[in-house]
Design a protein around this motif. Structure first.
Motif, PDB file in Angstrom:
ATOM      1  N   PRO A   1       0.764  -1.214  -0.098  1.00  0.00           N
ATOM      2  CA  PRO A   1      -0.005   0.060  -0.059  1.00  0.00           C
ATOM      3  C   PRO A   1       0.672   1.302   0.229  1.00  0.00           C
ATOM      4  O   PRO A   1       0.499   2.288   0.643  1.00  0.00           O
ATOM      5  CB  PRO A   1      -0.787  -0.014   1.119  1.00  0.00           C
ATOM      6  CG  PRO A   1       0.101  -0.767   2.408  1.00  0.00           C
ATOM      7  CD  PRO A   1       1.042  -1.718   1.467  1.00  0.00           C
ATOM      8  N   HIS A   2       1.924   1.113  -0.592  1.00  0.00           N
ATOM      9  CA  HIS A   2       2.934   2.369  -0.552  1.00  0.00           C
ATOM     10  C   HIS A   2       3.051   3.329  -1.860  1.00  0.00           C
ATOM     11  O   HIS A   2       3.158   4.442  -1.572  1.00  0.00           O
ATOM     12  CB  HIS A   2       4.341   1.758  -0.226  1.00  0.00           C
ATOM     13  CG  HIS A   2       4.470   0.918   0.793  1.00  0.00           C
ATOM     14  ND1 HIS A   2       4.146   1.228   1.960  1.00  0.00           N
ATOM     15  CD2 HIS A   2       4.473  -0.483   0.892  1.00  0.00           C
ATOM     16  CE1 HIS A   2       4.344   0.190   2.753  1.00  0.00           C
ATOM     17  NE2 HIS A   2       4.697  -0.789   2.184  1.00  0.00           N
ATOM     18  N   ARG A   3       2.795   2.733  -2.898  1.00  0.00           N
ATOM     19  CA  ARG A   3       3.119   3.735  -4.252  1.00  0.00           C
ATOM     20  C   ARG A   3       2.096   3.509  -5.269  1.00  0.00           C
ATOM     21  O   ARG A   3       1.833   2.270  -5.809  1.00  0.00           O
ATOM     22  CB  ARG A   3       4.518   3.623  -4.598  1.00  0.00           C
ATOM     23  CG  ARG A   3       4.876   4.600  -5.751  1.00  0.00           C
ATOM     24  CD  ARG A   3       5.340   5.983  -5.462  1.00  0.00           C
ATOM     25  NE  ARG A   3       5.646   7.072  -6.375  1.00  0.00           N
ATOM     26  CZ  ARG A   3       6.536   6.896  -7.374  1.00  0.00           C
ATOM     27  NH1 ARG A   3       7.417   5.968  -7.133  1.00  0.00           N
ATOM     28  NH2 ARG A   3       6.502   7.834  -8.117  1.00  0.00           N
ATOM     29  N   TYR A   4       1.379   4.493  -5.710  1.00  0.00           N
ATOM     30  CA  TYR A   4       0.299   4.319  -6.787  1.00  0.00           C
ATOM     31  C   TYR A   4       0.608   5.462  -7.811  1.00  0.00           C
ATOM     32  O   TYR A   4       0.521   6.500  -7.191  1.00  0.00           O
ATOM     33  CB  TYR A   4      -0.937   4.148  -6.380  1.00  0.00           C
ATOM     34  CG  TYR A   4      -2.086   4.397  -7.607  1.00  0.00           C
ATOM     35  CD1 TYR A   4      -1.852   3.385  -8.613  1.00  0.00           C
ATOM     36  CD2 TYR A   4      -3.208   5.014  -7.298  1.00  0.00           C
ATOM     37  CE1 TYR A   4      -3.043   3.603  -9.825  1.00  0.00           C
ATOM     38  CE2 TYR A   4      -4.098   5.085  -8.439  1.00  0.00           C
ATOM     39  CZ  TYR A   4      -3.979   4.407  -9.721  1.00  0.00           C
ATOM     40  OH  TYR A   4      -4.942   4.647 -10.532  1.00  0.00           O
ATOM     41  N   VAL A   5       0.800   5.245  -9.126  1.00  0.00           N
ATOM     42  CA  VAL A   5       0.986   6.665  -9.967  1.00  0.00           C
ATOM     43  C   VAL A   5       0.015   6.014 -11.283  1.00  0.00           C
ATOM     44  O   VAL A   5       0.325   4.940 -11.866  1.00  0.00           O
ATOM     45  CB  VAL A   5       2.472   6.689 -10.470  1.00  0.00           C
ATOM     46  CG1 VAL A   5       2.561   7.912 -11.496  1.00  0.00           C
ATOM     47  CG2 VAL A   5       3.435   6.875  -9.234  1.00  0.00           C
ATOM     48  N   ASN A   6      -0.519   6.855 -11.788  1.00  0.00           N
ATOM     49  CA  ASN A   6      -1.311   6.867 -13.088  1.00  0.00           C
ATOM     50  C   ASN A   6      -0.894   7.925 -13.830  1.00  0.00           C
ATOM     51  O   ASN A   6      -0.749   9.062 -13.362  1.00  0.00           O
ATOM     52  CB  ASN A   6      -2.540   6.357 -12.716  1.00  0.00           C
ATOM     53  CG  ASN A   6      -3.652   7.278 -12.498  1.00  0.00           C
ATOM     54  OD1 ASN A   6      -3.384   8.619 -13.052  1.00  0.00           O
ATOM     55  ND2 ASN A   6      -4.214   7.353 -11.515  1.00  0.00           N
ATOM     56  N   ARG A   7      -0.905   7.779 -14.989  1.00  0.00           N
ATOM     57  CA  ARG A   7      -0.364   8.771 -16.241  1.00  0.00           C
ATOM     58  C   ARG A   7      -1.362   8.752 -17.523  1.00  0.00           C
ATOM     59  O   ARG A   7      -1.688   7.667 -17.830  1.00  0.00           O
ATOM     60  CB  ARG A   7       0.899   8.407 -16.796  1.00  0.00           C
ATOM     61  CG  ARG A   7       1.615   9.324 -17.338  1.00  0.00           C
ATOM     62  CD  ARG A   7       3.045   9.237 -17.821  1.00  0.00           C
ATOM     63  NE  ARG A   7       3.631   9.921 -18.987  1.00  0.00           N
ATOM     64  CZ  ARG A   7       4.334  10.974 -18.555  1.00  0.00           C
ATOM     65  NH1 ARG A   7       4.459  11.497 -17.339  1.00  0.00           N
ATOM     66  NH2 ARG A   7       4.952  11.729 -19.507  1.00  0.00           N
ATOM     67  N   SER A   8      -1.850   9.957 -17.980  1.00  0.00           N
ATOM     68  CA  SER A   8      -2.718   9.913 -19.053  1.00  0.00           C
ATOM     69  C   SER A   8      -2.019  10.860 -20.132  1.00  0.00           C
ATOM     70  O   SER A   8      -1.577  11.959 -19.949  1.00  0.00           O
ATOM     71  CB  SER A   8      -4.161  10.477 -18.699  1.00  0.00           C
ATOM     72  OG  SER A   8      -4.767   9.667 -17.621  1.00  0.00           O
ATOM     73  N   GLU A   9      -1.890  10.266 -21.292  1.00  0.00           N
ATOM     74  CA  GLU A   9      -1.173  10.958 -22.571  1.00  0.00           C
ATOM     75  C   GLU A   9      -2.536  11.187 -23.452  1.00  0.00           C
ATOM     76  O   GLU A   9      -3.302  10.193 -23.564  1.00  0.00           O
ATOM     77  CB  GLU A   9      -0.101  10.539 -23.102  1.00  0.00           C
ATOM     78  CG  GLU A   9       1.313  10.280 -21.872  1.00  0.00           C
ATOM     79  CD  GLU A   9       2.324   9.702 -22.464  1.00  0.00           C
ATOM     80  OE1 GLU A   9       2.674  10.018 -23.721  1.00  0.00           O
ATOM     81  OE2 GLU A   9       3.088   9.087 -22.142  1.00  0.00           O
ATOM     82  N   ASN A  10      -2.469  12.363 -23.962  1.00  0.00           N
ATOM     83  CA  ASN A  10      -3.447  12.566 -24.989  1.00  0.00           C
ATOM     84  C   ASN A  10      -4.981  12.341 -24.285  1.00  0.00           C
ATOM     85  O   ASN A  10      -5.677  11.432 -24.588  1.00  0.00           O
ATOM     86  CB  ASN A  10      -3.469  11.613 -26.049  1.00  0.00           C
ATOM     87  CG  ASN A  10      -2.141  12.029 -27.052  1.00  0.00           C
ATOM     88  OD1 ASN A  10      -1.773  12.978 -27.278  1.00  0.00           O
ATOM     89  ND2 ASN A  10      -1.577  10.803 -27.355  1.00  0.00           N
ATOM     90  N   THR A  11      -5.057  13.265 -23.095  1.00  0.00           N
ATOM     91  CA  THR A  11      -6.149  12.882 -22.322  1.00  0.00           C
ATOM     92  C   THR A  11      -7.334  13.307 -22.822  1.00  0.00           C
ATOM     93  O   THR A  11      -8.447  12.716 -22.388  1.00  0.00           O
ATOM     94  CB  THR A  11      -6.094  13.845 -21.243  1.00  0.00           C
ATOM     95  OG1 THR A  11      -6.216  15.167 -21.430  1.00  0.00           O
ATOM     96  CG2 THR A  11      -4.783  13.620 -20.496  1.00  0.00           C
ATOM     97  N   GLY A  12      -7.469  13.898 -23.835  1.00  0.00           N
ATOM     98  CA  GLY A  12      -8.751  14.403 -24.494  1.00  0.00           C
ATOM     99  C   GLY A  12      -9.758  15.634 -23.790  1.00  0.00           C
ATOM    100  O   GLY A  12     -10.492  16.253 -24.258  1.00  0.00           O
TER     101      GLY A  12
END
Length: 247
Positions: A62-73
């Protein structure tokens, strides 16, 4: 859009909360709508699908969570990344959280950054309220926007008055709220841009987005066993329309 019009941004916050790392992790990854809005939970692996078309960049519960959006709209935002780091404190009974929101804005950079920066404080405050008072209770979420008149410069001040708040009503006060029906709540957050109300079974969040050219918004996180989000949304919509003399 030319490269010259693009500009990176980064918003960083750190805080501690009376919740375990596992409780914080559940709040930020399950997407129930307990403090933010309902989302599809991320696929639990790096490279997996994240909410709103994003990709999971880091997954270490439960230590690290990353999300990434490219060309998000999303207009004016071709890149968006949300980075959460969670560490135990006090033998795991509390948690320290570091939140980093970064990416690129292209249009009206100062206005977009100001809105994102101020919303971050309110959303993370709501996360702490949820973890402290309501998690992991099931939630019914509803959100709505005001009519065109709620984009006026003084619109959010009018909303505060309609709720029964005065300039002297301080954060932490218990108030009789004049919403669709009167109810008791703690005024848990207040500045010129946002109002947070914590009732026994709900978090009511009011957004003064008129400051950024958008309508005033309301979200309700309802933890009552008999919660009816459609009825709640309709009641608050009628109330908000009435504040601005529209039906």
């Amino acid at each position: 859009m030319s490269q010259e019009s693009e500009k990176e941004f980064e918003i960083v916050r750190e805080f501690e909360v009376d919740a375990t790392p596992e409780e914080v992790w559940a709040a930020i990854t399950t997407g129930t709508g307990g403090y933010l809005w309902p989302t599809d939970p991320p696929e639990p692996r790096a490279g997996g699908a994240g909410p709103f078309g994003s990709t999971v960049v880091a997954w270490d519960p439960p230590h690290r969570y990353v999300n990434r959006s490219e060309n998000t709209g999303r207009p004016g935002q071709p890149l968006n990344q949300l980075d959460h780091t969670v560490e135990p404190r006090d033998g795991g009974h509390r948690a320290w959280v570091r939140y980093v929101h970064s990416g690129i804005f292209t249009d009206d950079w100062d206005n977009q950054y100001d809105g994102a920066d101020k919303h971050t404080d309110f959303y993370l405050h709501t996360l702490r309220e949820y973890l402290t008072y309501f998690a992991p209770r099931p939630v019914a979420f509803t959100t709505l926007n005001g009519p065109g008149g709620s984009t006026a410069p003084d619109a959010f001040a009018a909303v505060g008055r309609a709720l029964g708040l005065t300039q002297e009503t301080a954060t932490g006060a218990r108030v009789a709220v004049r919403g669709p029906k009167e109810f008791e709540a703690v005024l848990d957050y207040r500045d010129p841009y946002f109002i947070g109300l914590r009732a026994d079974d709900a978090l009511v969040r009011l957004f003064g987005r008129n400051h950024w050219g958008a309508p005033v918004g309301i979200s309700v996180h309802d933890f009552a066993p008999d919660a009816d989000p459609e009825a709640t949304g309709a009641a608050w919509q009628d109330w908000l329309n009435g504040v601005f003399g529209q039906s």
